[in-house]
Design a protein around this motif. Structure first.
Motif, PDB file in Angstrom:
ATOM      1  N   ASN A  76     -15.166   4.006   9.648  1.00  0.00           N
ATOM      2  CA  ASN A  76     -14.263   5.038   9.000  1.00  0.00           C
ATOM      3  C   ASN A  76     -14.280   4.792   7.568  1.00  0.00           C
ATOM      4  N   ARG A  77     -14.646   6.068   6.899  1.00  0.00           N
ATOM      5  CA  ARG A  77     -15.091   5.948   5.532  1.00  0.00           C
ATOM      6  C   ARG A  77     -14.423   7.142   4.643  1.00  0.00           C
ATOM      7  N   VAL A  78     -13.381   7.483   4.966  1.00  0.00           N
ATOM      8  CA  VAL A  78     -12.717   8.638   4.407  1.00  0.00           C
ATOM      9  C   VAL A  78     -11.564   8.325   3.480  1.00  0.00           C
ATOM     10  N   LEU A  79     -10.964   6.885   3.644  1.00  0.00           N
ATOM     11  CA  LEU A  79      -9.882   6.536   2.775  1.00  0.00           C
ATOM     12  C   LEU A  79     -10.215   6.167   1.291  1.00  0.00           C
ATOM     13  N   PRO A  80      -9.248   6.515   0.414  1.00  0.00           N
ATOM     14  CA  PRO A  80      -9.435   5.832  -0.976  1.00  0.00           C
ATOM     15  C   PRO A  80      -8.972   4.561  -0.924  1.00  0.00           C
ATOM     16  N   ALA A  81      -9.175   3.618  -1.962  1.00  0.00           N
ATOM     17  CA  ALA A  81      -8.747   2.331  -2.025  1.00  0.00           C
ATOM     18  C   ALA A  81      -6.936   2.700  -2.539  1.00  0.00           C
ATOM     19  N   GLY A  82      -6.333   1.375  -2.273  1.00  0.00           N
ATOM     20  CA  GLY A  82      -4.932   1.447  -2.762  1.00  0.00           C
ATOM     21  C   GLY A  82      -4.039   2.413  -2.296  1.00  0.00           C
ATOM     22  N   PRO A  83      -2.684   2.563  -2.769  1.00  0.00           N
ATOM     23  CA  PRO A  83      -2.349   2.140  -3.901  1.00  0.00           C
ATOM     24  C   PRO A  83      -2.146   0.549  -3.719  1.00  0.00           C
ATOM     25  N   THR A  84      -1.603   0.088  -2.841  1.00  0.00           N
ATOM     26  CA  THR A  84      -1.133  -1.279  -2.490  1.00  0.00           C
ATOM     27  C   THR A  84      -1.885  -1.734  -1.145  1.00  0.00           C
ATOM     28  N   VAL A  85      -1.721  -3.061  -1.203  1.00  0.00           N
ATOM     29  CA  VAL A  85      -2.228  -3.903   0.127  1.00  0.00           C
ATOM     30  C   VAL A  85      -1.539  -3.234   1.289  1.00  0.00           C
ATOM     31  N   LEU A  86      -0.272  -3.185   1.193  1.00  0.00           N
ATOM     32  CA  LEU A  86       0.659  -2.726   2.236  1.00  0.00           C
ATOM     33  C   LEU A  86       0.321  -1.005   2.729  1.00  0.00           C
ATOM     34  N   ASP A  87       0.068  -0.212   1.858  1.00  0.00           N
ATOM     35  CA  ASP A  87      -0.187   0.957   2.073  1.00  0.00           C
ATOM     36  C   ASP A  87      -1.757   1.005   2.679  1.00  0.00           C
ATOM     37  N   THR A  88      -2.496  -0.009   2.158  1.00  0.00           N
ATOM     38  CA  THR A  88      -3.840  -0.036   2.934  1.00  0.00           C
ATOM     39  C   THR A  88      -3.821  -0.289   4.402  1.00  0.00           C
ATOM     40  N   MET A  89      -2.883  -1.470   4.684  1.00  0.00           N
ATOM     41  CA  MET A  89      -2.623  -1.853   6.121  1.00  0.00           C
ATOM     42  C   MET A  89      -1.927  -0.832   6.985  1.00  0.00           C
ATOM     43  N   ALA A  90      -1.265  -0.092   6.128  1.00  0.00           N
ATOM     44  CA  ALA A  90      -0.598   1.129   6.953  1.00  0.00           C
ATOM     45  C   ALA A  90      -1.476   1.975   7.312  1.00  0.00           C
ATOM     46  N   ASN A  91      -2.146   2.250   6.476  1.00  0.00           N
ATOM     47  CA  ASN A  91      -3.385   3.581   6.691  1.00  0.00           C
ATOM     48  C   ASN A  91      -4.236   3.071   7.737  1.00  0.00           C
ATOM     49  N   ALA A  92      -4.695   1.831   7.991  1.00  0.00           N
ATOM     50  CA  ALA A  92      -5.396   1.118   8.814  1.00  0.00           C
ATOM     51  C   ALA A  92      -4.804   1.091  10.268  1.00  0.00           C
ATOM     52  N   ALA A  93      -3.567   0.763  10.246  1.00  0.00           N
ATOM     53  CA  ALA A  93      -2.714   0.785  11.605  1.00  0.00           C
ATOM     54  C   ALA A  93      -2.562   2.160  12.020  1.00  0.00           C
ATOM     55  N   PHE A  94      -2.403   3.026  11.260  1.00  0.00           N
ATOM     56  CA  PHE A  94      -2.238   4.391  11.640  1.00  0.00           C
ATOM     57  C   PHE A  94      -3.531   5.146  12.194  1.00  0.00           C
ATOM     58  N   PHE A  95      -4.523   4.820  11.678  1.00  0.00           N
ATOM     59  CA  PHE A  95      -5.851   5.208  12.029  1.00  0.00           C
ATOM     60  C   PHE A  95      -6.244   4.641  13.311  1.00  0.00           C
ATOM     61  N   TYR A  96      -6.166   3.371  13.438  1.00  0.00           N
ATOM     62  CA  TYR A  96      -6.607   2.633  14.581  1.00  0.00           C
ATOM     63  C   TYR A  96      -5.664   3.059  15.824  1.00  0.00           C
TER      64      TYR A  96
END
Length: 518
Positions: A362-382
């Motif tokens: 999955n390649r649609v997401l931007p980097a950031g803003p924080t590590v926590l936001d990144t993990m939240a985006n991943a969990a929501f997607f999965y």
């Protein structure tokens, strides 16, 4: 890329997990014989893949996730720091690799199980790794920035001389421009800034470096062959929602453009088609696709049928003979070709320790803003992806493929202010869609994947609060720049001031919905 943006990966392990261009691409000129031999080899590779799918020879011991984050480097004045080779040497960690532009790096997280509390452990490891890398980058006069598009980039940074020091990047640059036959055109107009009118750019580039402005997060999920189509279709359905609630790419070349400007920028920066071929309907190499699929084979077959090879390298493996001998064919040509077609959800075939497996990237997401936001985006997607694959009546049988594509562009352009189409609901803002429909599904999906309650509640709680606050990295960037301009700063000074504050908040680690403007 393995790679959510266009990046071609530096190899480690199984060719850096196998989705991009390997390390030993030659710089020679390709002949007609090279291309004919390559085309024949691609057909044999397709035949081998079809046989493997029919005989179910793939490994799937457990559900594994993977993660890649592309990073920017900036100096003390918040300008791009063209020092990735020096920074990489200082970091001295094989998880980090060079990327296309000299202001880019990438961190590759080894795959791990999705179940249990693995995501919580990954968050801590990722935070510690990035903090350590940032500290060492300071020795080279640079700082790390996780942001979708670096807002202080200017046209001078797109000069070909700023390509990273690797022959493969120069080769790809030259091949794309040879196919196109003319300079790149960047043309975009975004929604209005708070209290102001819309802004636009019309710019030209003579290198592929505008693509290096796009830094993203790529999420990998290993799936069984029989489940691949459902997972890919589900990812396509979710793409518009993902970019709308996670937008973090507000500015390019000093202008406020789309909330997720990466999407049109990446498409335009790697377009091999002059206008005449676009008018004929020739497909772009950055591609959402054009139909729902029934097998991963559909995607690889489309790659071979529609797209001429940019890098027609062949090796000496006969994939059918390798298969008949009981081995797992490398399918090197098919994988290299796949790495130069940048689908927003990409199929991945890989071989690890002699055993083949399949992944959705999955390649649609931007980097950031924080590590926590990144993990939240991943969990929501999965979680949401998993829930969609288990529905009795699949969502993709209830909406057109074109509607999913239009959602992607609406979400990227307008962020939380978009109107998205969803079956059974109609047109709805992304925050309302997530809160009403997708967040409960994501909870169910993560439970179904065996993710711990602690991890599920932590990360999906961030998504819930972000939607309630209606604040993304992009909206924060736009509001902050507008405020600084109202205080009398020029656009350049406002962008630098905003980015400085952004980095402070990124390191503090509070998710973006808690960031204040002013």
């Amino acid at each position: 890329m393995s790679r959510l943006a266009f990046r071609l990966p530096a190899p480690t392990g199984a060719e850096r997990r196998g989705s991009g261009m390997g390390s030993e691409v030659s710089s020679r000129t390709f002949t007609r014989d090279d291309r004919q031999r390559h085309r024949q080899k691609m057909q044999r590779s397709l035949d081998a893949l079809a046989t493997m799918l029919a005989e179910d020879t793939f490994s799937f011991p457990r559900r594994q996730m993977g993660l890649e984050i592309e990073l920017n480097l900036v100096d003390d004045a918040m300008r791009p720091a063209m020092a990735n080779s020096e920074v990489l040497e200082k970091i001295d960690d094989p998880s980090y690799t060079l990327e296309l532009g000299r202001q880019n790096l990438e961190i590759n997280v080894p795959p791990r199980e999705l179940a249990g509390g693995e995501m919580l452990g990954l968050e801590e490891e990722l935070r510690a790794s990035l903090d350590n890398a940032d500290t060492k980058a300071h020795d080279a006069g640079a700082k790390l920035a996780m942001i979708g598009v670096l807002p202080t980039l200017r046209e001078r940074h797109f000069d070909r001389s700023w390509l990273s020091e690797s022959p493969r990047y120069a080769l790809l640059n030259d091949t794309i421009f040879a196919a196109r036959g003319e300079e790149m055109v960047l043309r975009m107009e975004g929604p209005a800034m708070p209290g102001k009118g819309p802004e636009k750019i019309l710019s030209y580039a003579e290198s592929i470096l505008p693509e290096a402005a796009c830094t993203s997060v790529q999420l990998h999920l290993q799936v069984e062959p029989t489940d691949f189509a459902a997972h890919w279709n589900a990812a396509q359905c979710l793409a518009g929602v993902q970019v709308a609630i996670a937008a973090n790419s507000a500015f390019l070349l000093g202008k406020a453009l789309w909330h997720e400007t990466r999407i049109p920028l990446f498409e335009q920066a790697t377009d091999t088609r002059p206008d005449e071929l676009k008018n004929q309907g020739v497909r772009p190499r950055v591609w959402f696709g054009e139909r729902w699929i029934t097998s991963i084979f559909d995607l690889f077959e489309e790659n071979v049928r529609y797209f001429p090879s940019l890098l027609p390298e062949t090796d000496d493996e006969d994939p059918l003979e390798a298969l008949e001998a009981g081995g797992a064919p490398r399918l090197s040509e098919l994988r290299l070709h796949n790495g130069t077609i940048w689908r927003w959800n990409r199929p991945v075939y890989d071989v690890v320790d002699g055993v083949p497996h399949l992944r959705v990237e999955n390649r649609v997401l931007p980097a950031g803003p924080t590590v926590l936001d990144t993990m939240a985006n991943a969990a929501f997607f999965y979680g949401a992806q998993r829930a969609l694959t288990t529905q009795e009546r699949p969502l993709w049988t209830q909406m057109s493929f074109q509607a999913a594509e239009e959602n992607l562009y609406a979400g990227a352009r307008h962020g939380m202010n978009a109107q998205l189409y969803w079956p059974g609901i109609g047109w709805i803002p992304p925050d309302e869609l997530v809160l009403r429909r997708l967040l409960p599904m994501a909870h169910d999906g993560l439970r179904d994947c065996g993710v711990s309650d602690e991890a599920r509640e932590r990360y999906l709680g961030v998504i819930e609060q972000r939607c309630l606050a209606r604040r993304t990295g992009s909206s924060w960037q736009r509001e902050t720049v507008a405020l600084l301009e109202d205080r009398g700063l020029s656009r350049d000074a406002a962008l630098s001031g905003m980015l400085k504050r952004y980095l402070e908040l990124m390191h503090a680690g509070e998710p973006v919905h808690a960031w204040h403007v002013g």
